[in-house]
Design an enzyme around this catalytic site. Sequence first.
Site, short mmCIF file in Angstrom:
data_model
loop_
_atom_site.label_atom_id
_atom_site.label_comp_id
_atom_site.label_asym_id
_atom_site.label_seq_id
_atom_site.Cartn_x
_atom_site.Cartn_y
_atom_site.Cartn_z
CG ASP A 8 -2.06 -1.06 1.13
OD1 ASP A 8 -1.98 -1.61 0.19
OD2 ASP A 8 -2.98 -1.17 2.04
CG ASP A 131 -13.15 -2.20 -1.59
OD1 ASP A 131 -12.64 -3.46 -1.93
OD2 ASP A 131 -12.56 -1.03 -1.98
#
Length: 250
Positions: A8, A131
Amino acid sequence: MLLIPAIDLKDGQCVRLKQGDMDQATIFHEEPAVMARHWVDRGARRLHLVDLNGAFAGKPKNEDAIRAIIEEVGGEIPVQLGGGIRDLNTIERYLDDGLEYVIIGTAAVKNPGFLLEACTAFGGHIIVGLDAKDGKVATDGWSKLTGHEVADLARKFEDYGCESIIYTDIGRDGMLQGINIEATVRLARAVKIPVIASGGLSNLGDIEALCEVEDEGIEGVICGRAIYSGDLDFAAAQTHADRLRESDDA
């Protein structure tokens, strides 16, 4: 079962967030390309990159770090990227740079026509990131909850021609609470394309549980905080998953 280390990216560094909160970022390495090399040397067969700044800004923000990672390992394993991808030019540029897969999340939900165009133009290279929390899809870096059911959108996007779906359980991401196996299997059964699990991976038990349902259509799992905190030894986990598969095939 493919174990996919996540890198990330925030402000050019490798970080991990808790439940998508940019204010709860732990820096794990200032040189993401070095981190990428580490995971490849540990046996990774694919890498998962997320441009966190890009996800919130709606446009690429960590391109230098992404290119450095591709230059370091892109010739050895496939690299996939999500975050801030909202137009075809960005996709084309990233694929030209050497990315294998581009992940479209918020833009797919808000503008399905864009996803259809992307799948048509770049067939085989588009992954959809869904998500969700309690079965409902979230967008905009998880900050907005929609009324869309995950399975309904997944079937729609499958018809568009996306390569696979990454399913993230927001409530568990970065919390080491364990993968939501039931919800992941439910989604995998709803579509014919592969599903990649994400959110909450914590230990070998999660890997074993996923391997047991791999034949439902679960291709792999994104490995995040657990492999950075030391709760899960990545190399040992991938070897274990491979052995479980071999024993099932025997």
